[in-house]
Design a protein around this motif. Structure first.
Motif, PDB file in Angstrom:
ATOM      1  N   ARG A 127       0.831  -1.206   0.000  1.00  8.51           N
ATOM      2  CA  ARG A 127       0.000   0.000   0.000  1.00  8.51           C
ATOM      3  C   ARG A 127       0.867   1.258   0.000  1.00  8.51           C
ATOM      4  O   ARG A 127       0.534   2.252  -0.656  1.00  8.51           O
ATOM      5  CB  ARG A 127      -0.950  -0.003   1.197  1.00  8.51           C
ATOM      6  CG  ARG A 127      -2.000  -1.067   1.057  1.00  8.51           C
ATOM      7  CD  ARG A 127      -3.171  -0.835   1.989  1.00  8.51           C
ATOM      8  NE  ARG A 127      -4.195  -1.841   1.724  1.00  8.51           N
ATOM      9  CZ  ARG A 127      -5.077  -1.758   0.754  1.00  8.51           C
ATOM     10  NH1 ARG A 127      -5.076  -0.715  -0.051  1.00  8.51           N
ATOM     11  NH2 ARG A 127      -5.973  -2.703   0.576  1.00  8.51           N
TER      12      ARG A 127
ATOM     13  N   GLU B  83      -9.493  -1.857  -8.968  1.00  9.61           N
ATOM     14  CA  GLU B  83      -8.418  -2.578  -8.308  1.00  9.61           C
ATOM     15  C   GLU B  83      -7.676  -3.481  -9.297  1.00  9.61           C
ATOM     16  O   GLU B  83      -8.239  -3.939 -10.288  1.00  9.61           O
ATOM     17  CB  GLU B  83      -8.978  -3.418  -7.154  1.00  9.61           C
ATOM     18  CG  GLU B  83      -9.978  -4.488  -7.591  1.00  9.61           C
ATOM     19  CD  GLU B  83     -10.535  -5.279  -6.423  1.00  9.61           C
ATOM     20  OE1 GLU B  83     -10.238  -4.956  -5.261  1.00  9.61           O
ATOM     21  OE2 GLU B  83     -11.266  -6.252  -6.686  1.00  9.61           O
ATOM     22  N   ARG B  84      -6.417  -3.683  -9.027  1.00  3.57           N
ATOM     23  CA  ARG B  84      -5.527  -4.544  -9.813  1.00  3.57           C
ATOM     24  C   ARG B  84      -5.199  -3.965 -11.188  1.00  3.57           C
ATOM     25  O   ARG B  84      -4.533  -4.614 -11.995  1.00  3.57           O
ATOM     26  CB  ARG B  84      -6.100  -5.964  -9.977  1.00  3.57           C
ATOM     27  CG  ARG B  84      -6.556  -6.632  -8.691  1.00  3.57           C
ATOM     28  CD  ARG B  84      -5.487  -6.666  -7.640  1.00  3.57           C
ATOM     29  NE  ARG B  84      -4.362  -7.527  -8.038  1.00  3.57           N
ATOM     30  CZ  ARG B  84      -3.187  -7.569  -7.400  1.00  3.57           C
ATOM     31  NH1 ARG B  84      -2.976  -6.743  -6.377  1.00  3.57           N
ATOM     32  NH2 ARG B  84      -2.238  -8.386  -7.806  1.00  3.57           N
TER      33      ARG B  84
ATOM     34  N   ARG C 184      -5.660  -4.318  -4.157  1.00  5.64           N
ATOM     35  CA  ARG C 184      -7.104  -4.495  -4.120  1.00  5.64           C
ATOM     36  C   ARG C 184      -7.734  -3.380  -3.297  1.00  5.64           C
ATOM     37  O   ARG C 184      -7.137  -2.856  -2.355  1.00  5.64           O
ATOM     38  CB  ARG C 184      -7.463  -5.862  -3.523  1.00  5.64           C
ATOM     39  CG  ARG C 184      -7.038  -7.038  -4.384  1.00  5.64           C
ATOM     40  CD  ARG C 184      -7.671  -8.330  -3.902  1.00  5.64           C
ATOM     41  NE  ARG C 184      -7.258  -9.458  -4.726  1.00  5.64           N
ATOM     42  CZ  ARG C 184      -7.801  -9.766  -5.900  1.00  5.64           C
ATOM     43  NH1 ARG C 184      -8.788  -9.014  -6.375  1.00  5.64           N
ATOM     44  NH2 ARG C 184      -7.375 -10.804  -6.590  1.00  5.64           N
ATOM     45  N   ALA C 185      -8.946  -3.026  -3.655  1.00  7.22           N
ATOM     46  CA  ALA C 185      -9.682  -2.012  -2.905  1.00  7.22           C
ATOM     47  C   ALA C 185     -10.025  -2.549  -1.517  1.00  7.22           C
ATOM     48  O   ALA C 185     -10.402  -3.716  -1.364  1.00  7.22           O
ATOM     49  CB  ALA C 185     -10.952  -1.631  -3.653  1.00  7.22           C
TER      50      ALA C 185
ATOM     51  N   ASP D 201      -8.278   3.380   2.500  1.00  6.42           N
ATOM     52  CA  ASP D 201      -7.661   3.775   1.227  1.00  6.42           C
ATOM     53  C   ASP D 201      -7.629   5.286   1.044  1.00  6.42           C
ATOM     54  O   ASP D 201      -6.925   5.787   0.161  1.00  6.42           O
ATOM     55  CB  ASP D 201      -8.400   3.124   0.057  1.00  6.42           C
ATOM     56  CG  ASP D 201      -8.100   1.635  -0.064  1.00  6.42           C
ATOM     57  OD1 ASP D 201      -7.253   1.137   0.706  1.00  6.42           O
ATOM     58  OD2 ASP D 201      -8.715   0.964  -0.908  1.00  6.42           O
TER      59      ASP D 201
ATOM     60  N   ILE E  90      -9.173   3.821  -5.506  1.00  5.16           N
ATOM     61  CA  ILE E  90      -9.160   2.435  -5.957  1.00  5.16           C
ATOM     62  C   ILE E  90     -10.471   1.781  -5.535  1.00  5.16           C
ATOM     63  O   ILE E  90     -10.832   1.787  -4.356  1.00  5.16           O
ATOM     64  CB  ILE E  90      -7.962   1.662  -5.368  1.00  5.16           C
ATOM     65  CG1 ILE E  90      -6.645   2.344  -5.763  1.00  5.16           C
ATOM     66  CG2 ILE E  90      -7.958   0.224  -5.866  1.00  5.16           C
ATOM     67  CD1 ILE E  90      -5.419   1.717  -5.129  1.00  5.16           C
TER      68      ILE E  90
ATOM     69  N   ALA F 167     -13.606  -1.477  -6.570  1.00  3.72           N
ATOM     70  CA  ALA F 167     -13.831  -2.792  -7.161  1.00  3.72           C
ATOM     71  C   ALA F 167     -15.126  -2.773  -7.962  1.00  3.72           C
ATOM     72  O   ALA F 167     -16.112  -2.152  -7.545  1.00  3.72           O
ATOM     73  CB  ALA F 167     -13.909  -3.867  -6.075  1.00  3.72           C
TER      74      ALA F 167
END
Length: 217
Positions: free
Chosen positions: A5, A85-86, A96-97, A111, A121, A123
């Motif tokens: 992160r 994400e990703r 990932r979120a 985040d 970010i 998903a």
């Protein structure tokens, strides 16, 4: 996980300078009531996809409105600065979120501590509660640093959705009547379900702060 992160935060700050934020001295994170009062539109929207721009920092998340807690949602999809994400950015996959804690009513999603001081970010399929101000020509996302302006929720009846609904009702009252109305509502909710008791506790926390019900500065 922490190192990943931190690396992503550094990447966002250096690769997308328009998303880096600087908080002014004396800045106070708007609380939930202040956000509800300041917003012209509070919309529940589902993350449908991503629209990449010609530049890295122009990437947008595509959102489909599914309801509104304040105001009338637009018919067409909304756009929000961010990535799925990703997504690979400069050759590195974003993390990932992080899902919002469904029990939380005070702290923003972790985040928001990354490069832009608000979430970037998300998903696909997430349901978000988003706060907007209406400008002269368009809606503008209220991207106050570290504020709860883009929390994801497990359902449209979740604790956070219920809390926002409660605060929106109180914002419709004259300013002089809001504190007493919130106190009375907290007494009622304090005898209710687990979610309602949590909202009552949040109201009492705000009532204990002198300027918590004043407009966002």
């Amino acid at each position: 996980m922490l190192l990943r992160r931190l690396a992503a935060a550094a990447l966002l700050a250096t690769s997308a300078p328009s998303l880096a934020c600087t908080v002014a001295p004396g800045y106070r994170v708007p609380n939930s009531f202040q956000l509800a009062e300041a917003a012209d539109l509070i919309v529940i929207a589902r993350v449908e996809g991503q629209r990449a721009g010609t530049r890295l920092h122009e990437s947008k998340i595509v959102l489909e409105p599914v309801g509104a807690l304040k105001g009338v949602p637009p018919i067409r999809p909304l756009m929000l600065d961010g990535w799925l994400e990703r997504t690979r950015v400069a050759g590195t996959a974003l993390p990932r979120a992080t899902r919002s804690d469904p029990a939380e009513l005070v702290e923003s999603n972790p985040d928001a501590l990354m490069g832009g001081c608000t979430r970037y970010i998300f998903a696909r399929g997430m349901t978000l509660v988003l706060f907007y101000k209406r400008g002269s020509r368009a809606l503008h996302f209220m991207n106050y640093p570290f504020a709860r302006v883009s929390e994801d929720v497990p359902s449209t009846t979740s604790r956070w959705v219920q809390a926002v609904r409660e605060y929106v009702v109180i914002t419709r009252l004259p300013a002089a009547a809001r504190r007493e109305a919130m106190r009375r509502r907290a007494d009622v909710l304090g005898r209710g379900t687990g979610d309602q008791r949590a909202i009552a506790a949040d109201m009492r926390r705000l009532l204990a702060t002198r300027d918590a019900l004043l407009p966002v500065r």
